[in-house]
Design a protein around this motif. Structure first.
Motif, PDB file in Angstrom:
ATOM      1  N   SER A 175       0.860  -1.181   0.000  1.00  0.00           N
ATOM      2  CA  SER A 175       0.000   0.000   0.000  1.00  0.00           C
ATOM      3  C   SER A 175       0.894   1.227   0.000  1.00  0.00           C
ATOM      4  O   SER A 175       2.067   1.169   0.387  1.00  0.00           O
ATOM      5  N   ALA A 176       0.353   2.348  -0.457  1.00  0.00           N
ATOM      6  CA  ALA A 176       1.122   3.590  -0.549  1.00  0.00           C
ATOM      7  C   ALA A 176       0.358   4.715   0.125  1.00  0.00           C
ATOM      8  O   ALA A 176      -0.869   4.829  -0.021  1.00  0.00           O
ATOM      9  N   VAL A 177       1.098   5.546   0.873  1.00  0.00           N
ATOM     10  CA  VAL A 177       0.518   6.699   1.569  1.00  0.00           C
ATOM     11  C   VAL A 177       1.121   7.961   0.965  1.00  0.00           C
ATOM     12  O   VAL A 177       2.336   8.047   0.769  1.00  0.00           O
ATOM     13  N   ILE A 178       0.265   8.959   0.659  1.00  0.00           N
ATOM     14  CA  ILE A 178       0.737  10.236   0.143  1.00  0.00           C
ATOM     15  C   ILE A 178       1.113  11.112   1.334  1.00  0.00           C
ATOM     16  O   ILE A 178       0.264  11.449   2.178  1.00  0.00           O
ATOM     17  N   VAL A 179       2.387  11.470   1.409  1.00  0.00           N
ATOM     18  CA  VAL A 179       2.891  12.248   2.547  1.00  0.00           C
ATOM     19  C   VAL A 179       2.275  13.652   2.510  1.00  0.00           C
ATOM     20  O   VAL A 179       2.248  14.312   1.464  1.00  0.00           O
ATOM     21  N   GLY A 180       1.790  14.110   3.675  1.00  0.00           N
ATOM     22  CA  GLY A 180       1.234  15.455   3.794  1.00  0.00           C
ATOM     23  C   GLY A 180      -0.247  15.531   3.534  1.00  0.00           C
ATOM     24  O   GLY A 180      -0.922  16.440   4.034  1.00  0.00           O
ATOM     25  N   LEU A 181      -0.781  14.602   2.717  1.00  0.00           N
ATOM     26  CA  LEU A 181      -2.214  14.610   2.418  1.00  0.00           C
ATOM     27  C   LEU A 181      -2.953  13.528   3.188  1.00  0.00           C
ATOM     28  O   LEU A 181      -4.171  13.609   3.349  1.00  0.00           O
ATOM     29  N   GLY A 182      -2.228  12.504   3.615  1.00  0.00           N
ATOM     30  CA  GLY A 182      -2.848  11.444   4.390  1.00  0.00           C
ATOM     31  C   GLY A 182      -3.665  10.467   3.565  1.00  0.00           C
ATOM     32  O   GLY A 182      -4.395   9.653   4.133  1.00  0.00           O
TER      33      GLY A 182
END
Length: 499
Positions: free
Chosen positions: A480-487
């Motif tokens: 899975s991938a998380v977008i840093v700063g946007l959550g």
């Protein structure tokens, strides 16, 4: 049936004792190789063979120096001057000489080496391709065979070399079944193609001085290497013979006399006496050559050089005027509608399965053409904006989502990245925004425009190094991938899933 011709006598034998014969019928099946340095009597040997067999078998002579044209006066050979005929005409002549059973001398004198190779190849090709009903026996003599079957590339073109070498290979390898008995003569065995020389079973080796040629001659005759030195001691007109058509053991032969003479035989040595006094010779040799008087030429008026700057300025004015006319004729389009139409054009382009692997500039040209078709040629995106729009389209973002403030944040983050990875980031961002499964390596590779999964994984690692995404792996091997700063976070999915 045995048909023998006398080529000479045993070396050292008295006159009339020990004649050496050659079986023509056997020669037709086994071919002949003659080797000898310049001055060894090689041409004399060929002339002896041709004269002795002229009344017994049809002959074709490939004559690069015009040595054998004198056979025509005594034996009726047709002399064909290659310089006066095209390759097509010579190929036809090769066919017809077999059909009509005429002996021919192909005189290649007067043309350069490459033309000699091409025209000899055409003539031999015509002889080779004749229909089966005309496969009568023909003795084919090729003098200076190293020119037509060179062991290595020379100054001639590869095309000419291949054509000539192919014709010689056909003559020596496949010619027997077509009635062609090849007799090839060379000054240097080392310069003759081995696959051509290897097809001969009869040999007549004359005087030679180079070690490499002596060794090859000794190998062909089955002699020991230490016996190779004997080739240096051979007299002019003496050869060592071996082969089923001549002798089963190496045999020294002195070639017999001939009835015709070479047209190009060198002059005999004679005492030198000046033909005129020194002063007269000086005047004869050093008199200035008169120059031809050429008629005076009226100089042509020279036009002034064109004014390039003026031409460019005029062209710019015309282009500007055309742009203004087109701009006036093109109705203004609402920016929102314009973006939707651009998005529709990009979506249509990306429907092609191969579009993901085409270079950006190719896709941009396709985009411009489609914009002109839609009447938006002057309003089309420039290359930087096209790249961003293409990245958004490849991410699968629809026009409505692309206008939202939330998505604008993702595009702002993407703008800080290199252009080639913006599409990958937006693809992951869109999946995270909509809680879709994390894109597989194959999907990311397609968005990047490559078939390499390893390259796709390297781009993911680069994005993680830039601190714009964080990758997670669960206990089942799903990513899975998380977008840093946007959550935003994608749903877990297997990295090796198909695209």
């Amino acid at each position: 049936m045995t048909v023998a011709i006398t080529i000479g006598e045993r070396r050292g034998a008295t006159a009339g004792d020990g004649p050496v014969t050659m079986d023509l019928a056997e020669l037709l099946s086994t071919r002949l190789l003659v080797q000898g340095n310049s001055g060894s009597g090689k041409s004399h040997l060929l002339r002896r063979l041709l004269e002795q067999s002229a009344r017994l078998v049809q002959q074709a002579i490939i004559d690069p120096e015009g040595d054998f044209v004198s056979l025509a006066d005594r034996y009726g050979h047709l002399v064909i001057d290659a310089a006066e005929h095209t390759e097509a005409a010579l190929q036809a002549a090769g066919e017809r000489m077999r059909v009509h059973r005429a002996s021919v001398v192909l005189n290649l004198e007067g043309v350069d080496a490459e033309v000699q190779m091409r025209r000899a190849a055409a003539f031999l090709g015509g002889m080779f391709e004749v229909p089966r009903e005309y496969w009568y026996p023909v003795v084919v003599v090729v003098d200076e065979a190293q020119m037509f079957a060179p062991a290595a590339a020379g100054e001639v073109s590869d095309e000419a070399r291949r054509a000539s070498l192919g014709a010689m290979t056909n003559l020596m390898c496949r010619g027997r079944k077509r009635g062609l008995a090849g007799i090839i003569a060379t000054q240097r065995l080392a310069k003759l193609a081995k696959n051509v020389a290897a097809e001969a079973s009869n040999f007549l080796m004359g005087r030679t001085f180079l070690d490499i040629d002596m060794m090859r001659a000794a190998d062909l005759l089955g002699m020991e290497r230490r016996q190779a030195e004997s080739f240096r001691d051979l007299e002019r007109g003496c050869f060592v013979a071996l082969g089923p058509a001549i002798s089963r053991r190496p045999l020294a032969v002195r070639i017999g006399p001939v009835e015709t003479e070479s047209r190009s035989a060198g002059p005999a040595l004679m005492p030198f006496e000046p033909t005129a006094p020194t002063e007269e010779i000086r005047e004869l040799i050093l008199t200035p050559v008169p120059e031809r008087e050429l008629p005076a030429r009226t100089p042509r008026p020279v036009a002034p050089p064109p004014d390039i700057l003026a031409q460019l300025a005029a062209h710019a004015d015309v282009a500007r005027a055309e742009a203004e006319v087109e701009a006036q004729a093109t109705p203004e389009i609402d920016p929102a509608e314009q973006k939707q139409r651009f998005a529709a054009i990009l979506a249509d382009i990306l429907q092609d399965e191969e579009a993901g692997f085409r270079p950006v500039h190719v896709l941009y040209q396709d985009f411009l053409v489609r914009c002109r078709i839609e009447g938006m040629g002057r309003q089309a995106l420039d290359m930087p904006r096209f790249r961003r729009a293409l990245a958004t389209a490849r991410a699968g973002v629809d026009a409505r989502t692309a206008q939202t403030d939330v998505w604008q944040q993702a595009e702002q983050m993407a703008s800080a990245l290199p252009e080639d990875v913006q599409g990958i980031f937006l693809l992951i961002a869109r999946s995270a925004l909509e809680k879709l499964p994390c894109p597989s390596d194959a999907t990311i590779a397609r968005a990047y425009g490559t078939h390499s999964l390893g390259r796709a994984r390297r781009q993911l690692a680069y994005l993680e190094e830039q601190n714009v995404i964080v990758l997670r792996m669960d206990g089942m091997g799903r990513r899975s991938a998380v977008i840093v700063g946007l959550g935003w976070e994608t749903a877990p999915a297997l990295p090796d899933a198909p695209a």
